[in-house]
Write a protein that holds these residues in place. Structure first.
Motif, short mmCIF file in Angstrom:
data_model
loop_
_atom_site.label_atom_id
_atom_site.label_comp_id
_atom_site.label_asym_id
_atom_site.label_seq_id
_atom_site.Cartn_x
_atom_site.Cartn_y
_atom_site.Cartn_z
N UNK A 3 34.72 38.35 49.24
CA UNK A 3 35.28 39.32 48.41
C UNK A 3 34.07 39.93 47.52
N UNK A 4 33.11 38.84 47.01
CA UNK A 4 31.85 39.67 46.15
C UNK A 4 31.24 40.67 46.74
N UNK A 5 30.72 40.83 48.01
CA UNK A 5 30.24 42.13 48.61
C UNK A 5 30.98 43.58 48.02
N UNK A 6 32.21 43.52 48.13
CA UNK A 6 33.03 44.56 47.34
C UNK A 6 32.72 45.05 46.08
N UNK A 7 32.04 44.20 45.11
CA UNK A 7 31.53 44.66 44.17
C UNK A 7 30.46 45.64 43.98
N UNK A 8 30.12 45.78 45.19
CA UNK A 8 28.83 46.89 45.34
C UNK A 8 29.12 48.47 45.09
N UNK A 9 30.35 48.34 45.52
CA UNK A 9 30.88 49.78 45.43
C UNK A 9 32.16 50.09 44.63
N UNK A 10 32.76 48.98 44.17
CA UNK A 10 34.12 48.93 43.57
C UNK A 10 34.31 47.61 42.63
N UNK A 11 35.30 47.88 41.59
CA UNK A 11 35.74 46.61 40.85
C UNK A 11 36.72 46.05 41.88
N UNK A 12 36.99 44.75 41.66
CA UNK A 12 37.90 44.03 42.24
C UNK A 12 39.06 43.43 41.37
N UNK A 13 40.24 43.67 41.97
CA UNK A 13 41.50 42.99 41.34
C UNK A 13 41.69 41.67 42.19
N UNK A 14 41.89 40.61 41.56
CA UNK A 14 42.37 39.47 42.03
C UNK A 14 43.83 39.31 41.66
N UNK A 15 44.66 39.27 42.77
CA UNK A 15 46.15 39.39 42.49
C UNK A 15 46.38 38.01 42.46
N UNK A 16 47.21 37.42 41.27
CA UNK A 16 47.85 36.12 41.24
C UNK A 16 49.12 36.22 41.13
N UNK A 17 49.86 35.15 41.55
CA UNK A 17 51.46 35.25 41.71
C UNK A 17 52.05 34.85 40.43
N UNK A 18 51.62 34.08 39.62
CA UNK A 18 52.34 33.38 38.28
C UNK A 18 51.40 33.67 37.02
N UNK A 19 50.23 34.50 37.38
CA UNK A 19 49.74 34.95 36.06
C UNK A 19 49.31 36.22 36.15
N UNK A 20 48.53 36.89 34.96
CA UNK A 20 48.19 38.20 35.07
C UNK A 20 46.96 38.37 36.17
N UNK A 37 40.24 41.09 36.78
CA UNK A 37 39.32 42.05 37.39
C UNK A 37 37.94 41.65 37.43
N UNK A 38 37.32 41.76 38.63
CA UNK A 38 35.73 41.42 38.68
C UNK A 38 35.09 42.74 38.69
N UNK A 39 34.19 42.77 37.78
CA UNK A 39 33.30 43.94 37.93
C UNK A 39 31.74 43.62 37.79
N UNK A 40 30.93 44.35 37.96
CA UNK A 40 29.53 44.20 37.83
C UNK A 40 29.22 44.52 36.28
N UNK A 41 28.27 43.89 35.80
CA UNK A 41 27.82 43.85 34.32
C UNK A 41 27.37 45.27 34.00
N UNK A 42 26.78 45.94 34.89
CA UNK A 42 26.51 47.28 34.62
C UNK A 42 27.56 48.33 34.55
N UNK A 43 28.50 48.03 35.36
CA UNK A 43 29.79 49.03 35.23
C UNK A 43 30.36 48.73 33.95
N UNK A 44 30.73 47.55 33.70
CA UNK A 44 31.21 47.11 32.57
C UNK A 44 30.72 47.38 31.15
N UNK A 45 29.34 47.37 31.02
CA UNK A 45 28.63 47.86 29.88
C UNK A 45 28.52 49.30 29.78
N UNK A 46 28.52 50.03 30.76
CA UNK A 46 28.61 51.39 30.80
C UNK A 46 29.92 51.97 30.19
N UNK A 47 31.26 51.34 30.84
CA UNK A 47 32.24 51.67 30.24
C UNK A 47 32.78 51.56 28.92
#
Length: 154
Positions: free
Chosen positions: A18-35, A38-48
């Motif tokens: 899964x983690x290599x996908x963070x190079x080009x995209x954010x990742x949504x981890x879908x959970x059945x019984x919980x919210x 979202x995984x994102x790189x710090x650089x994208x998070x801080x920019x947003x």
């Protein structure tokens, strides 16, 4: 922004898949019984976060200097504002701007999102004149009588 979704269990079984996908995209981890998460790189998070903070403060400055223009800008982004009565519209804009500024400063945007949803629901009620009249009252009585719950003696 590109987003890829993975099941939470596939992430737990093999994060290296899964983690290599963070190079080009954010990742949504879908959970059945919980919210979902979202995984994102710090650089994208801080920019947003920085972009949001600057945009929120800029809009707030605009609102203080040119209230009508700020209201017009929000109304263009939130067309349902037109359903609110004029005095409610101004209150809505002020509250949303205040929540957005506070959220931009603290990183806590859930109060803004909740207030946005609340105001949108209010606007939807105002869009239906019959429903708006009914919800303004008067309301007859106190509702049906119910019996007092039995004491729980443990």
């Amino acid at each position: 922004m590109t987003v890829q979704s993975f099941s939470y269990s596939s992430f737990l079984r093999g994060p290296s898949q899964v983690l290599p996908s963070l190079t080009d995209a954010d990742v949504i981890l879908e959970r059945r019984d919980e919210e979902n998460l979202v995984l994102t790189r710090v650089e994208r998070f801080e920019a947003a976060a920085t972009g949001l903070r600057i945009a929120a403060r800029s809009l707030a400055i605009l609102a203080r200097r040119h209230r009508e223009l700020a209201e017009e800008a929000l109304a263009e982004e939130l067309p349902w504002l037109t359903w609110l009565p004029a005095e409610e519209r101004l209150t809505c804009v002020r509250e949303l701007l205040a929540d957005l500024m506070a959220g931009a400063d603290t990183g806590l945007l859930i109060p803004f999102a909740r207030n946005l949803a609340s105001w949108r629901s209010t606007a939807e009620v105002w869009s239906d004149p019959q429903l708006a009249r009914e919800l303004q009252g008067p309301f007859g009585g106190d509702g049906p009588a119910i019996s007092r719950p039995a004491e729980n003696r443990a």
